[in-house]
Design a protein around this motif. Structure first.
Motif, PDB file in Angstrom:
ATOM      1  N   ILE A 242       0.881  -1.173   0.000  1.00 19.06           N
ATOM      2  CA  ILE A 242       0.000   0.000   0.000  1.00 19.06           C
ATOM      3  C   ILE A 242       0.915   1.219   0.000  1.00 19.06           C
ATOM      4  N   ILE A 243       0.683   2.151  -0.922  1.00 21.05           N
ATOM      5  CA  ILE A 243       1.448   3.399  -0.938  1.00 21.05           C
ATOM      6  C   ILE A 243       0.497   4.525  -0.569  1.00 21.05           C
ATOM      7  N   SER A 250       5.079  13.353   3.572  1.00 22.71           N
ATOM      8  CA  SER A 250       5.802  12.124   3.224  1.00 22.71           C
ATOM      9  C   SER A 250       4.926  11.162   2.434  1.00 22.71           C
ATOM     10  N   ILE A 251       5.607  10.225   1.798  1.00 16.94           N
ATOM     11  CA  ILE A 251       4.955   9.083   1.157  1.00 16.94           C
ATOM     12  C   ILE A 251       5.429   7.842   1.901  1.00 16.94           C
ATOM     13  N   LYS A 252       4.486   7.067   2.411  1.00 17.67           N
ATOM     14  CA  LYS A 252       4.845   5.864   3.157  1.00 17.67           C
ATOM     15  C   LYS A 252       4.394   4.636   2.376  1.00 17.67           C
ATOM     16  N   ILE A 264       9.945   5.214   3.598  1.00 20.37           N
ATOM     17  CA  ILE A 264       9.371   6.558   3.655  1.00 20.37           C
ATOM     18  C   ILE A 264      10.100   7.424   2.635  1.00 20.37           C
ATOM     19  N   LEU A 265       9.319   8.057   1.747  1.00 20.59           N
ATOM     20  CA  LEU A 265       9.902   8.941   0.737  1.00 20.59           C
ATOM     21  C   LEU A 265       9.643  10.381   1.155  1.00 20.59           C
ATOM     22  N   SER A 298      13.519   2.038  -5.765  1.00 16.73           N
ATOM     23  CA  SER A 298      14.569   2.655  -4.953  1.00 16.73           C
ATOM     24  C   SER A 298      14.066   3.836  -4.129  1.00 16.73           C
ATOM     25  N   GLY A 299      12.968   4.449  -4.561  1.00 17.95           N
ATOM     26  CA  GLY A 299      12.477   5.642  -3.866  1.00 17.95           C
ATOM     27  C   GLY A 299      13.194   6.912  -4.280  1.00 17.95           C
ATOM     28  N   GLU A 300      14.061   6.825  -5.271  1.00 17.17           N
ATOM     29  CA  GLU A 300      14.821   7.994  -5.730  1.00 17.17           C
ATOM     30  C   GLU A 300      13.917   8.941  -6.533  1.00 17.17           C
ATOM     31  N   VAL A 301      14.118  10.243  -6.348  1.00 13.07           N
ATOM     32  CA  VAL A 301      13.371  11.235  -7.130  1.00 13.07           C
ATOM     33  C   VAL A 301      13.969  11.290  -8.535  1.00 13.07           C
TER      34      VAL A 301
END
Length: 531
Positions: A242-243, A250-252, A264-265, A298-301
């Motif tokens: 679940i995002i 934040s984005i969890k 956590i992004l 990866s969660g990278e922007v």
């Protein structure tokens, strides 16, 4: 056939009839028996066709006629029989029909395997539904053999899994999909396994439908509390995760099975108001006016889009196209060549207040605004098409698919629209405050509102103008203690988020019935406290 030969035969028959009538002096007409139609078939005489014993020279004359008949070509025989039948009465036609009917019937399912064509018989029977397949098994042992050796119950289940999301979901969750879509050379259970599996699947489906109608569910709760703010504004899920986008910027990302926070992004400087992801990227919109693209693994922007002047309230992307909308009253249409190559195609302007939500397909872009209107735009040209008017206050949410648009408003109502003509098909009433989120599939509409309630509606009934308004709301679910901001659902569950800082998973498949009150189940809670 030579005319003289036919005349001679008919004359012989007529003479026989006249002799018989003279001897009998009866008004009843007895004609030449149609036993000669197909001399190769020896089914015997027609039952009940002769009321008295043969008289005169009938037997001798019959033999002569048969001998002549056998000498003719098939075409001549057919022509002769047509002449013969035309001279008979309706009563005799009925006897002939009764005699011919079983001769003309063919059990092709039994006949095909005898010719080495089992695959054709199997293919024919594979189009049957379950009830017809059950009946076919009872016809005879050969039909039952074709069904069994052809694994037709397996093929029926596979067809349902390919075409029905509910069947597909059950196959995955109950793990019998591993026995499907395998050829006969691999290790598969016998036909009897699939024959017994089918009614179990039907029972599971009926149980799930009953759980939806009665509100029976198992509840799981994720506590998302942050130290400085409160609220889960948006979410999306799949079988593994679940995002969620939160008010704390934040984005969890949560594990759907264990309910633990995996990642956590961070990067937005305002609340995360909307998001969507696919197998490659997560795209988020924020009250900081930006759209960010993240690598889902990866969660990278990967990219940051700076265009809107105020909060980005909603976004959708699909097949290389993205549409965003904003509090600045505009809609932006983007071309997505890749996560790092996103260019602005067009800005759509026309709403007189914040544009709260957008949706689109290959034909239309649909937007809804606080100005109480829904606007329809051409996806290909970005030109304005029409406005849907009806809501009394601003519109907070909508979903669009095929011809149907379903919208929710701060006038506390839900409206169903035909996008092609702009007509309002139905108004659903029941929520006590602003309807904040809405989704529908082929069966149901599920809505969430600021009254903290989630309502499940019967979509097919709502589309039927004869259905009473009182029958449309199937169930009201009350577990959130704050405003419901976002929800998604499938055949088995609803997942919702709220101002109360929780994500709830309403499971209608795995329901424990041991001593539980209808519509309520004990919840499993996982709490995450950010550092």
């Amino acid at each position: 056939m030579e005319p003289e030969m036919e005349d001679k035969t008919l004359e012989l028959m007529n003479t026989s009839v006249m002799d018989s009538q003279t001897a009998d002096r009866s008004p009843k007409i007895t004609m030449f028996k149609p036993i000669f139609i197909c001399p190769q078939v020896t089914n015997g005489p027609l039952t009940g066709s002769r009321k008295r014993p043969s008289e005169g020279n009938y037997e001798k004359e019959k033999d002569v006629c048969i001998q002549l008949f056998d000498q003719w070509s098939e075409a001549d025989q057919v022509e002769f029989v047509e002449h013969l039948i035309s001279r008979m009465c309706h009563y005799q036609h009925g006897h002939i029909n009764s005699y011919l009917k079983p001769m003309l019937q063919r059990d092709f399912i039994t006949a095909l395997p005898a010719q080495g064509l089992d695959h054709i018989a199997e293919n024919i029977l594979s189009f049957l539904d379950a009830r017809s397949l059950c009946s076919a098994e009872l016809v005879c042992k050969e039909w039952q053999r074709v069904i069994s050796e052809g694994m037709l119950w397996k093929k029926l289940i596979e067809r349902m899994v390919r075409t029905d999301p509910l069947w597909k979901g059950l196959s995955e969750r109950h793990q019998w999909e591993k026995y499907l879509f395998k050829n006969r050379t691999t290790e598969v259970p016998p036909n009897s396994y699939y024959r017994s599996l089918y009614p179990k699947i039907i029972q599971d489906i009926e149980t799930i439908e009953a759980n939806w109608r009665c509100g029976r569910h198992n509840l799981q709760r994720i506590q998302c509390r942050s130290e400085n703010s409160k609220g889960v504004y948006c979410l999306q899920y799949d079988d593994e995760k679940i995002i969620s986008g939160l008010r704390d910027n934040s984005i969890k990302i949560w594990d759907k099975q264990t309910l633990e926070c995996l990642k956590i992004l961070t990067g937005h400087t305002g609340s995360v108001l909307c998001l969507q992801y696919d197998e490659r990227v997560i795209v988020t919109g924020s009250s900081d006016s930006t759209v960010r693209v993240w690598d889902v693994n990866s969660g990278e922007v990967l990219n940051t889009l700076i265009h809107h002047n105020e909060a980005v309230l909603h976004l959708r992307f699909c097949n290389g196209l993205m549409v965003t909308c904003s509090k600045d009253r505009s809609i932006a249409v983007w071309d997505m060549a890749s996560p790092t190559d996103i260019s602005l195609r067009r800005v759509l302007v026309g709403h007189r207040a914040a544009v709260n939500v957008v949706d689109f397909d290959d034909k239309y872009i649909v937007s809804a605004s606080g100005d109480r209107t829904i606007k329809v735009w051409s996806t290909s040209t970005c030109e304005f098409v029409r406005t849907l008017n009806g809501h009394k206050r601003g519109i907070a949410c909508l979903q669009y698919r095929d011809r149907l648009v379903v919208s929710g408003s701060s006038d506390n109502t839900i409206r169903l629209w035909d996008i092609e003509c702009g007509a309002c098909l139905r108004v659903l009433e029941g929520h006590e405050e602003l309807v904040r989120c809405i989704r529908f599939d082929n069966k149901r509409i599920v809505s969430g509102a600021y009254d903290g309630k989630i309502k499940v509606w019967d979509l097919q009934a709502a589309l039927d103008p004869r259905a009473p308004a009182s029958t449309l709301c199937l169930r009201t679910l009350v577990e959130h203690s704050g405003r419901v901001f976002r929800l998604q659902f499938d055949e088995f569950q609803i997942i919702s988020s709220s101002h109360d800082d929780t994500i709830l998973i309403w499971d209608f498949l795995n329901v424990s019935t041991n001593g539980q009150t209808e519509g309520r189940s004990p919840s499993r809670t996982y709490t995450y406290i950010s550092r």
